[in-house]
Write an enzyme that holds these catalytic residues in place. Structure first.
Site, PDB file in Angstrom:
ATOM      1  N   ASP A   7      69.757  47.183 107.233  1.00 42.41           N
ATOM      2  CA  ASP A   7      68.857  48.328 107.196  1.00 42.41           C
ATOM      3  C   ASP A   7      69.378  49.345 106.187  1.00 42.41           C
ATOM      4  O   ASP A   7      70.595  49.410 105.935  1.00 42.41           O
ATOM      5  CB  ASP A   7      68.724  48.977 108.571  1.00 42.41           C
ATOM      6  CG  ASP A   7      67.661  50.067 108.592  1.00 42.41           C
ATOM      7  OD1 ASP A   7      66.479  49.745 108.377  1.00 42.41           O
ATOM      8  OD2 ASP A   7      68.014  51.241 108.810  1.00 42.41           O
ATOM      9  N   GLU A   9      68.754  53.589 104.663  1.00 40.82           N
ATOM     10  CA  GLU A   9      68.090  54.892 104.703  1.00 40.82           C
ATOM     11  C   GLU A   9      68.001  55.380 103.268  1.00 40.82           C
ATOM     12  O   GLU A   9      68.886  55.077 102.446  1.00 40.82           O
ATOM     13  CB  GLU A   9      68.865  55.882 105.571  1.00 40.82           C
ATOM     14  CG  GLU A   9      68.985  55.474 107.040  1.00 40.82           C
ATOM     15  CD  GLU A   9      67.645  55.340 107.758  1.00 40.82           C
ATOM     16  OE1 GLU A   9      66.675  56.014 107.343  1.00 40.82           O
ATOM     17  OE2 GLU A   9      67.558  54.551 108.709  1.00 40.82           O
ATOM     18  N   HIS A  57      66.516  61.029 108.928  1.00 39.02           N
ATOM     19  CA  HIS A  57      67.853  60.482 109.163  1.00 39.02           C
ATOM     20  C   HIS A  57      68.950  61.526 109.306  1.00 39.02           C
ATOM     21  O   HIS A  57      70.073  61.189 109.704  1.00 39.02           O
ATOM     22  CB  HIS A  57      68.235  59.490 108.055  1.00 39.02           C
ATOM     23  CG  HIS A  57      68.007  59.982 106.663  1.00 39.02           C
ATOM     24  ND1 HIS A  57      68.600  61.109 106.144  1.00 39.02           N
ATOM     25  CD2 HIS A  57      67.234  59.475 105.658  1.00 39.02           C
ATOM     26  CE1 HIS A  57      68.222  61.278 104.893  1.00 39.02           C
ATOM     27  NE2 HIS A  57      67.382  60.299 104.564  1.00 39.02           N
ATOM     28  N   HIS A 150      66.980  58.064 112.732  1.00 36.57           N
ATOM     29  CA  HIS A 150      67.214  56.779 112.078  1.00 36.57           C
ATOM     30  C   HIS A 150      68.631  56.742 111.516  1.00 36.57           C
ATOM     31  O   HIS A 150      69.111  57.712 110.934  1.00 36.57           O
ATOM     32  CB  HIS A 150      66.219  56.575 110.933  1.00 36.57           C
ATOM     33  CG  HIS A 150      64.833  56.306 111.395  1.00 36.57           C
ATOM     34  ND1 HIS A 150      64.041  55.317 110.851  1.00 36.57           N
ATOM     35  CD2 HIS A 150      64.077  56.886 112.348  1.00 36.57           C
ATOM     36  CE1 HIS A 150      62.869  55.306 111.454  1.00 36.57           C
ATOM     37  NE2 HIS A 150      62.863  56.263 112.364  1.00 36.57           N
ATOM     38  N   ASP A 155      70.397  50.957 113.503  1.00 33.67           N
ATOM     39  CA  ASP A 155      69.150  50.197 113.408  1.00 33.67           C
ATOM     40  C   ASP A 155      69.413  48.723 113.125  1.00 33.67           C
ATOM     41  O   ASP A 155      68.698  47.843 113.621  1.00 33.67           O
ATOM     42  CB  ASP A 155      68.254  50.793 112.324  1.00 33.67           C
ATOM     43  CG  ASP A 155      67.614  52.109 112.763  1.00 33.67           C
ATOM     44  OD1 ASP A 155      67.874  52.549 113.900  1.00 33.67           O
ATOM     45  OD2 ASP A 155      66.869  52.703 111.961  1.00 33.67           O
TER      46      ASP A 155
END
Length: 224
Positions: A7, A9, A57, A150, A155
């Protein structure tokens, strides 16, 4: 089989307009189970942080300035993922950003064929249902209470659990390996003892068998 739950960001939605990766989280899996090996980096995007992205985030420009830029982290990232399949929730988004960073650094892009999109898997399995990560965690009863904002590593860890469920879930009772609490998953059960049934032939069956033997021409058991 080695796979990587991954994942990222970012500062926004489109790397072609200058958005950059600010965090990468990777979880190594073997045979659909996390091994405990992870790769996690915060990345200095060398630009400002839009307010909308910060609300998602919580990574500020000031915080990220204290971390390395992508050029300093890319080799370790590529070494960690190798040529393993990348399990990504909405793979097109993350792959677009990862490849934009690789192209910027004059590296070879990662082919989309190396990715596995769990959004597509979820939509195929549950047509018409929500396919976001939170919804899938609720469906599979995966604890995601720590997901206040997030975060790439968190995640990726949740995604590894979701991916296991999308692949059919863990088959308890089929493994001899001990669980985390020291107990075994091997399940035994005492079978019910039943009395033997009689299988002696009837008079009719014996007569039919004798008649069949008489019809056989020159059987070997009558030869001298």
């Amino acid at each position: 089989m080695r796979e990587i739950a991954l994942d990222t960001e970012t500062t926004g939605f489109d790397p072609s307009t200058g958005d950059r990766i600010v965090e990468i989280g990777c979880v190594e899996m073997e045979n659909y189970m996390a091994t405990g090996r992870v790769f996690h980096r915060y990345i200095n995007p060398e630009r400002d942080m839009p307010e909308a992205a910060f609300k998602v985030h919580g990574l500020s420009e000031a915080f990220l300035k204290g971390h390395k830029v992508m050029a300093e982290e890319i080799d370790e990232f590529l070494e960690f993922i190798g040529d393993s399949p990348l399990v990504i929730h909405n793979a097109e988004f993350d792959m677009k950003f990862i490849n934009a960073e690789l192209i910027r650094l004059k590296r070879k892009p990662i082919p989309m064929s190396q990715s596995i999109d769990t959004v597509a898997m979820a939509r195929k399995m549950f047509p018409g249902a929500q396919a976001n990560l939170d919804a899938l965690c609720r469906r599979f009863k995966i604890d995601n209470t720590a997901r206040v904002k997030h975060g790439a590593l968190l995640d990726a860890e949740l995604l590894a659990e979701v991916y296991l469920e999308l692949r059919g879930g863990r088959q308890r009772g089929l493994s001899l390996a001990p669980e985390a609490d020291g107990t075994s998953t091997l399940v035994t059960r005492q079978s019910e003892i039943r009395p033997p049934r009689a299988h002696a032939p009837t008079e009719e069956e014996l007569a039919a068998h004798a008649s069949f033997l008489e019809a056989i021409k020159d059987p070997i058991w009558r030869q001298e």
